[in-house]
Design a protein around this motif. Structure first.
Motif, mmCIF file in Angstrom:
data_model
loop_
_atom_site.group_PDB
_atom_site.id
_atom_site.type_symbol
_atom_site.label_atom_id
_atom_site.label_comp_id
_atom_site.label_asym_id
_atom_site.label_seq_id
_atom_site.Cartn_x
_atom_site.Cartn_y
_atom_site.Cartn_z
ATOM 1 N N PRO A 1 0.807 -1.226 0.000
ATOM 2 C CA PRO A 1 0.000 0.000 0.000
ATOM 3 C C PRO A 1 0.841 1.278 0.000
ATOM 4 C CG PRO A 1 -0.200 -1.165 2.096
ATOM 5 C CD PRO A 1 0.569 -2.054 1.171
ATOM 6 N N TYR A 2 2.047 1.243 0.557
ATOM 7 C CA TYR A 2 2.891 2.435 0.552
ATOM 8 C C TYR A 2 3.318 2.779 -0.880
ATOM 9 C CZ TYR A 2 3.140 2.062 5.601
ATOM 10 O OH TYR A 2 2.823 2.007 6.913
ATOM 11 N N TYR A 3 3.565 1.764 -1.702
ATOM 12 C CA TYR A 3 3.939 1.999 -3.093
ATOM 13 C C TYR A 3 2.762 2.645 -3.828
ATOM 14 C CZ TYR A 3 5.402 1.253 -7.880
ATOM 15 O OH TYR A 3 5.725 1.440 -9.193
ATOM 16 N N PHE A 4 1.557 2.119 -3.597
ATOM 17 C CA PHE A 4 0.362 2.699 -4.228
ATOM 18 C C PHE A 4 0.212 4.163 -3.816
ATOM 19 C CE2 PHE A 4 -4.091 3.927 -3.953
ATOM 20 C CZ PHE A 4 -4.468 3.759 -5.270
ATOM 21 N N ASP A 5 0.399 4.447 -2.526
ATOM 22 C CA ASP A 5 0.295 5.823 -2.046
ATOM 23 C C ASP A 5 1.317 6.728 -2.728
ATOM 24 O OD1 ASP A 5 -1.774 5.127 -0.393
ATOM 25 O OD2 ASP A 5 -0.577 5.097 1.441
ATOM 26 N N LEU A 6 2.536 6.243 -2.869
ATOM 27 C CA LEU A 6 3.587 7.028 -3.509
ATOM 28 C C LEU A 6 3.247 7.321 -4.968
ATOM 29 C CD1 LEU A 6 6.436 8.308 -3.575
ATOM 30 C CD2 LEU A 6 7.287 6.055 -4.227
ATOM 31 N N ILE A 7 2.840 6.303 -5.702
ATOM 32 C CA ILE A 7 2.496 6.486 -7.120
ATOM 33 C C ILE A 7 1.296 7.419 -7.246
ATOM 34 C CG2 ILE A 7 1.673 5.316 -9.202
ATOM 35 C CD1 ILE A 7 4.672 4.923 -8.469
ATOM 36 N N SER A 8 0.290 7.240 -6.391
ATOM 37 C CA SER A 8 -0.892 8.094 -6.421
ATOM 38 C C SER A 8 -0.511 9.545 -6.151
ATOM 39 C CB SER A 8 -1.909 7.600 -5.391
ATOM 40 O OG SER A 8 -3.073 8.378 -5.442
ATOM 41 N N LEU A 9 0.335 9.757 -5.159
ATOM 42 C CA LEU A 9 0.799 11.111 -4.845
ATOM 43 C C LEU A 9 1.537 11.720 -6.037
ATOM 44 C CD1 LEU A 9 1.347 13.447 -2.823
ATOM 45 C CD2 LEU A 9 3.466 12.242 -2.261
ATOM 46 N N ALA A 10 2.424 10.961 -6.654
ATOM 47 C CA ALA A 10 3.189 11.463 -7.797
ATOM 48 C C ALA A 10 2.259 11.832 -8.952
ATOM 49 C CB ALA A 10 4.217 10.434 -8.247
ATOM 50 N N GLN A 11 1.250 10.995 -9.218
ATOM 51 C CA GLN A 11 0.308 11.283 -10.294
ATOM 52 C C GLN A 11 -0.476 12.561 -10.011
ATOM 53 O OE1 GLN A 11 -1.834 7.575 -10.293
ATOM 54 N NE2 GLN A 11 -0.722 6.830 -12.092
ATOM 55 N N HIS A 12 -0.937 12.697 -8.778
ATOM 56 C CA HIS A 12 -1.731 13.880 -8.436
ATOM 57 C C HIS A 12 -0.883 15.147 -8.418
ATOM 58 C CE1 HIS A 12 -5.745 12.292 -7.799
ATOM 59 N NE2 HIS A 12 -5.129 11.176 -7.473
ATOM 60 N N GLU A 13 0.360 15.038 -8.014
ATOM 61 C CA GLU A 13 1.257 16.201 -8.069
ATOM 62 C C GLU A 13 1.484 16.629 -9.517
ATOM 63 O OE1 GLU A 13 2.705 18.176 -5.683
ATOM 64 O OE2 GLU A 13 1.400 17.138 -4.279
ATOM 65 N N ALA A 14 1.681 15.654 -10.415
ATOM 66 C CA ALA A 14 1.886 15.964 -11.833
ATOM 67 C C ALA A 14 0.621 16.600 -12.428
ATOM 68 C CB ALA A 14 2.265 14.702 -12.601
ATOM 69 N N MET A 15 -0.543 16.059 -12.086
ATOM 70 C CA MET A 15 -1.794 16.639 -12.601
ATOM 71 C C MET A 15 -2.001 18.055 -12.072
ATOM 72 S SD MET A 15 -4.557 13.533 -12.666
ATOM 73 C CE MET A 15 -4.269 12.969 -11.014
ATOM 74 N N GLU A 16 -1.748 18.251 -10.787
ATOM 75 C CA GLU A 16 -1.897 19.590 -10.196
ATOM 76 C C GLU A 16 -0.986 20.589 -10.906
ATOM 77 O OE1 GLU A 16 -3.317 22.420 -7.335
ATOM 78 O OE2 GLU A 16 -4.016 20.410 -7.760
ATOM 79 N N ARG A 17 0.250 20.189 -11.149
ATOM 80 C CA ARG A 17 1.203 21.056 -11.845
ATOM 81 C C ARG A 17 0.688 21.387 -13.243
ATOM 82 N NH1 ARG A 17 5.517 17.619 -12.810
ATOM 83 N NH2 ARG A 17 4.453 17.197 -14.753
ATOM 84 N N ASP A 18 0.235 20.369 -13.961
ATOM 85 C CA ASP A 18 -0.205 20.588 -15.341
ATOM 86 C C ASP A 18 -1.509 21.385 -15.427
ATOM 87 O OD1 ASP A 18 2.009 19.246 -16.242
ATOM 88 O OD2 ASP A 18 0.956 17.373 -16.648
ATOM 89 N N LEU A 19 -2.361 21.264 -14.418
ATOM 90 C CA LEU A 19 -3.645 21.963 -14.442
ATOM 91 C C LEU A 19 -3.557 23.406 -13.958
ATOM 92 C CD1 LEU A 19 -6.042 19.181 -13.088
ATOM 93 C CD2 LEU A 19 -5.804 19.971 -15.441
ATOM 94 N N THR A 20 -2.470 23.763 -13.297
ATOM 95 C CA THR A 20 -2.393 25.108 -12.720
ATOM 96 C C THR A 20 -1.329 25.992 -13.369
ATOM 97 O OG1 THR A 20 -0.893 24.336 -10.983
ATOM 98 C CG2 THR A 20 -3.246 24.337 -10.478
ATOM 99 N N LYS A 21 -0.596 25.501 -14.320
ATOM 100 C CA LYS A 21 0.481 26.288 -14.957
ATOM 101 C C LYS A 21 0.077 26.758 -16.350
ATOM 102 C CE LYS A 21 3.487 25.529 -11.655
ATOM 103 N NZ LYS A 21 3.829 26.480 -10.680
#
Length: 93
Positions: free
Chosen positions: A2-22
């Motif tokens: 589950p920690y790996y899933f959390d890490l990947i999920s966090l990375a995906q959401h950080e990338a989406m946030e960056r792409d949606l706000t820049k």
């Protein structure tokens, strides 16, 4: 793990946030996968995407949240609607 899933999920959401706000473009090219069949190398085709002009940049994060939430809720309803775990129907006041 589950920690790996959390890490990947966090990375995906950080990338989406960056792409949606820049200041994302209204028209862009996206690489979309093409089904090649079992055992064949993956292939991608470039597809021109034009965003709905009514979804301005300042509304993208909220719209993304609305669409993801709606897809999750729909899937839960499809999966559990005829079971004891069904999501109760709540009528608006």
């Amino acid at each position: 793990d589950p920690y790996y899933f959390d890490l990947i999920s966090l990375a995906q959401h950080e990338a989406m946030e960056r792409d949606l706000t820049k200041n994302p473009p209204m028209v862009f090219t996206e690489q979309q996968p093409v089904d090649q069949g079992e055992g064949e190398p993956q292939r991608f085709d470039a597809v021109l995407v034009k965003r709905d002009p009514f979804i301005t940049n300042d509304k993208l994060v909220a719209e993304h949240g609305r669409r993801v939430g709606s897809m999750i809720l729909n899937r839960l309803q499809e999966t559990f609607s005829n079971s004891a775990a069904a999501i109760p129907k709540i009528e608006p006041n």
